[in-house]
Scaffold this motif. Structure first.
Motif, mmCIF file in Angstrom:
data_model
loop_
_atom_site.group_PDB
_atom_site.id
_atom_site.type_symbol
_atom_site.label_atom_id
_atom_site.label_comp_id
_atom_site.label_asym_id
_atom_site.label_seq_id
_atom_site.Cartn_x
_atom_site.Cartn_y
_atom_site.Cartn_z
ATOM 1 N N HIS A 203 0.866 -1.188 0.000
ATOM 2 C CA HIS A 203 0.000 0.000 0.000
ATOM 3 C C HIS A 203 0.899 1.233 0.000
ATOM 4 O O HIS A 203 1.556 1.522 0.991
ATOM 5 C CB HIS A 203 -0.909 -0.022 1.234
ATOM 6 N N ILE A 204 0.925 1.926 -1.118
ATOM 7 C CA ILE A 204 1.797 3.099 -1.241
ATOM 8 C C ILE A 204 0.934 4.345 -1.124
ATOM 9 O O ILE A 204 0.287 4.767 -2.088
ATOM 10 C CB ILE A 204 2.569 3.056 -2.579
ATOM 11 N N ALA A 205 0.901 4.899 0.080
ATOM 12 C CA ALA A 205 0.073 6.065 0.358
ATOM 13 C C ALA A 205 1.018 7.248 0.582
ATOM 14 O O ALA A 205 1.697 7.322 1.606
ATOM 15 C CB ALA A 205 -0.791 5.816 1.589
ATOM 16 N N THR A 206 1.068 8.144 -0.405
ATOM 17 C CA THR A 206 2.078 9.207 -0.321
ATOM 18 C C THR A 206 1.837 10.133 0.860
ATOM 19 O O THR A 206 2.787 10.623 1.458
ATOM 20 C CB THR A 206 2.143 10.009 -1.638
ATOM 21 N N GLY A 207 0.570 10.384 1.210
ATOM 22 C CA GLY A 207 0.290 11.239 2.369
ATOM 23 C C GLY A 207 0.877 10.611 3.633
ATOM 24 O O GLY A 207 1.508 11.296 4.446
ATOM 25 N N ASP A 208 0.708 9.290 3.790
ATOM 26 C CA ASP A 208 1.268 8.597 4.965
ATOM 27 C C ASP A 208 2.800 8.681 4.957
ATOM 28 O O ASP A 208 3.428 8.856 6.005
ATOM 29 C CB ASP A 208 0.869 7.110 4.968
ATOM 30 N N MET A 209 3.389 8.536 3.764
ATOM 31 C CA MET A 209 4.856 8.596 3.676
ATOM 32 C C MET A 209 5.357 9.976 4.111
ATOM 33 O O MET A 209 6.345 10.099 4.834
ATOM 34 C CB MET A 209 5.325 8.282 2.244
ATOM 35 N N LEU A 210 4.641 11.020 3.670
ATOM 36 C CA LEU A 210 5.050 12.386 4.032
ATOM 37 C C LEU A 210 4.837 12.635 5.529
ATOM 38 O O LEU A 210 5.681 13.246 6.182
ATOM 39 C CB LEU A 210 4.284 13.417 3.201
ATOM 40 N N ARG A 211 3.708 12.130 6.059
ATOM 41 C CA ARG A 211 3.467 12.314 7.500
ATOM 42 C C ARG A 211 4.554 11.607 8.316
ATOM 43 O O ARG A 211 5.023 12.127 9.332
ATOM 44 C CB ARG A 211 2.056 11.836 7.887
ATOM 45 N N ALA A 212 4.985 10.421 7.857
ATOM 46 C CA ALA A 212 6.061 9.709 8.565
ATOM 47 C C ALA A 212 7.354 10.528 8.495
ATOM 48 O O ALA A 212 8.055 10.683 9.510
ATOM 49 C CB ALA A 212 6.267 8.319 7.961
ATOM 50 N N ALA A 213 7.662 11.068 7.327
ATOM 51 C CA ALA A 213 8.890 11.880 7.177
ATOM 52 C C ALA A 213 8.837 13.105 8.088
ATOM 53 O O ALA A 213 9.840 13.487 8.699
ATOM 54 C CB ALA A 213 9.069 12.294 5.714
ATOM 55 N N MET A 214 7.644 13.717 8.182
ATOM 56 C CA MET A 214 7.520 14.904 9.043
ATOM 57 C C MET A 214 7.666 14.535 10.505
ATOM 58 O O MET A 214 8.325 15.243 11.264
ATOM 59 C CB MET A 214 6.178 15.604 8.797
ATOM 60 N N SER A 215 7.063 13.407 10.913
ATOM 61 C CA SER A 215 7.142 13.109 12.347
ATOM 62 C C SER A 215 8.542 12.633 12.720
ATOM 63 O O SER A 215 8.980 12.829 13.846
ATOM 64 C CB SER A 215 6.046 12.136 12.786
ATOM 65 N N GLU A 216 9.274 12.049 11.753
ATOM 66 C CA GLU A 216 10.673 11.686 12.035
ATOM 67 C C GLU A 216 11.604 12.893 11.920
ATOM 68 O O GLU A 216 12.780 12.802 12.271
ATOM 69 C CB GLU A 216 11.146 10.600 11.061
ATOM 70 N N LEU B 111 8.932 2.230 -5.454
ATOM 71 C CA LEU B 111 8.562 1.139 -6.369
ATOM 72 C C LEU B 111 9.715 0.167 -6.590
ATOM 73 O O LEU B 111 9.505 -0.943 -7.085
ATOM 74 C CB LEU B 111 8.106 1.700 -7.724
ATOM 75 N N SER B 112 10.937 0.576 -6.231
ATOM 76 C CA SER B 112 12.074 -0.324 -6.453
ATOM 77 C C SER B 112 12.210 -1.331 -5.306
ATOM 78 O O SER B 112 13.043 -2.221 -5.366
ATOM 79 C CB SER B 112 13.361 0.488 -6.584
ATOM 80 N N ARG B 113 11.404 -1.198 -4.257
ATOM 81 C CA ARG B 113 11.549 -2.127 -3.124
ATOM 82 C C ARG B 113 10.837 -3.449 -3.395
ATOM 83 O O ARG B 113 9.827 -3.497 -4.089
ATOM 84 C CB ARG B 113 10.987 -1.497 -1.850
ATOM 85 N N ALA B 114 11.375 -4.499 -2.787
ATOM 86 C CA ALA B 114 10.931 -5.859 -3.099
ATOM 87 C C ALA B 114 9.484 -6.135 -2.692
ATOM 88 O O ALA B 114 8.838 -7.014 -3.254
ATOM 89 C CB ALA B 114 11.854 -6.870 -2.418
ATOM 90 N N ASP B 115 8.959 -5.380 -1.716
ATOM 91 C CA ASP B 115 7.587 -5.678 -1.283
ATOM 92 C C ASP B 115 6.553 -5.322 -2.349
ATOM 93 O O ASP B 115 5.375 -5.620 -2.185
ATOM 94 C CB ASP B 115 7.261 -4.985 0.050
ATOM 95 N N THR B 116 6.993 -4.703 -3.451
ATOM 96 C CA THR B 116 6.045 -4.389 -4.533
ATOM 97 C C THR B 116 6.031 -5.492 -5.594
ATOM 98 O O THR B 116 5.278 -5.397 -6.569
ATOM 99 C CB THR B 116 6.402 -3.061 -5.236
ATOM 100 N N ASP B 117 6.836 -6.546 -5.405
ATOM 101 C CA ASP B 117 6.961 -7.563 -6.451
ATOM 102 C C ASP B 117 5.620 -8.190 -6.842
ATOM 103 O O ASP B 117 5.348 -8.427 -8.016
ATOM 104 C CB ASP B 117 7.949 -8.674 -6.040
ATOM 105 N N ALA B 118 4.783 -8.483 -5.826
ATOM 106 C CA ALA B 118 3.494 -9.126 -6.133
ATOM 107 C C ALA B 118 2.448 -8.121 -6.593
ATOM 108 O O ALA B 118 1.383 -8.492 -7.088
ATOM 109 C CB ALA B 118 2.980 -9.862 -4.899
#
Ligand code: ADP
Length: 195
Positions: free
Chosen positions: A30-43, A74-81
Motif C-alpha cells: 500500500h503506497i500512500a504518499t500522504g502517509d509517507m510524508l506524515r512519517a517523514a515529518m514526524s521523524e 517502487l524499487s523495493r521488493a515488497d512491490t513484487d506481487a
C-alpha cells in the motif's frame, strides 16, 4: 503477473480505507504518499522538514520530489506481487512520470479505479474526519485548498486513464462493504483481462 492498482478519488471519497482493505486482501504494497510524508515529518527527516509548510497549507509538494519518492518506493521488493497507489499521481506531470517508469519495467497498471462520490458527501465525511483525527492539514482553509487542487490538478487524470483504457468507476457513496465488493469485482475482471 503482478497486480498493480491505482486508486483515484477526491478527499473524503474513502480512498484510503478501501486501499487498506485491498492491500490486505490481495497482499499488495500500500503506497500512500500522504502517509509517507506524515512519517517523514514526524521523524523530522530533511524531506519532512522541507514539505511541512507545504503540507500544512494543503498545497501540493513539488512534482520532482514526489516522483523521486515513488521511484525509490517502487524499487523495493515488497512491490513484487503488486502495489496499490493511493495519493500518487496527483498531477499530469506525475502521471507522465509514472507512465514512463512503468513502461521502462514493462509493467503497465492492471486497473485504475475512480471512487466517485458527490461533492457534498465528500465534504461532510472530511469535516467529520477533521474533528476526529487532528491532522495539521485539516484546517478549513487547507481542506478547501486540497479539494480545489484535486479538481484542478488531479481530476484531469481520470480522462487520461480513461483514454488509456483501464479506468473503472466505482460508486463510493454506499456502505464500506458494498464499495469494497464492487472494487473486488473490478479487480477480478481486470486480472482476467490482463492475464
Ligand atoms: P488528502 O487526499 O486528504 O489530501 P493525503 O494524505 O493523500 O490526503 O495527502 C496529504 C498532503 O500530502 C497533500 O495535501 C499534499 O500536501 C501532500 N501530497 C501527498 N501526495 C502528494 C502528491 N502525489 N503530490 C503532491 N503532494 C502530495
Amino acid at each position: 503477473m503482478p497486480l498493480d492498482v491505482l486508486l483515484l478519488g477526491v478527499q473524503g471519497s474513502g480512498k484510503g480505507t478501501q486501499a487498506k482493505r485491498l492491500s490486505a486482501e490481495y497482499g499488495l504494497a500500500h503506497i500512500a504518499t500522504g502517509d509517507m510524508l506524515r512519517a517523514a515529518m514526524s521523524e523530522g527527516t530533511p524531506l519532512g522538514q522541507r514539505v511541512k509548510p507545504i503540507y500544512d497549507a494543503g498545497e501540493l509538494v513539488p512534482d520532482d520530489l514526489m516522483i523521486e519518492l515513488i521511484r525509490e518506493r517502487l524499487s523495493r521488493a515488497d512491490t513484487d506481487a503488486g502495489f496499490i497507489l493511493d495519493g500518487f499521481p496527483r498531477t499530469m506531470a506525475q502521471a507522465d512520470a509514472l507512465d514512463s517508469m512503468l513502461s521502462e519495467i514493462d509493467r503497465p497498471l492492471t486497473v485504475v479505479l475512480e471512487l466517485q462520490v458527490p461533492d457534498d458527501v465528500a465534504i461532510a465525511r472530511l469535516r467529520k474526519r477533521a474533528a476526529g483525527e487532528g491532522r495539521s492539514d485539516d484546517t478549513p482553509e487547507a481542506i478547501a485548498k486540497r479539494i480545489a487542487l484535486y479538481n484542478q490538478e488531479t481530476r484531469p487524470l481520470v480522462s487520461h486513464y480513461r483514454l488509456a483504457g483501464n479506468l473503472v468507476g466505482i460508486h463510493g457513496d454506499r456502505p464500506e462493504n458494498e464499495v469494497f465488493s464492487e472494487i473486488q469485482q473490478a479487480v477480478e475482471q481486470a486480472k482476467v483481462a490482463s492475464a
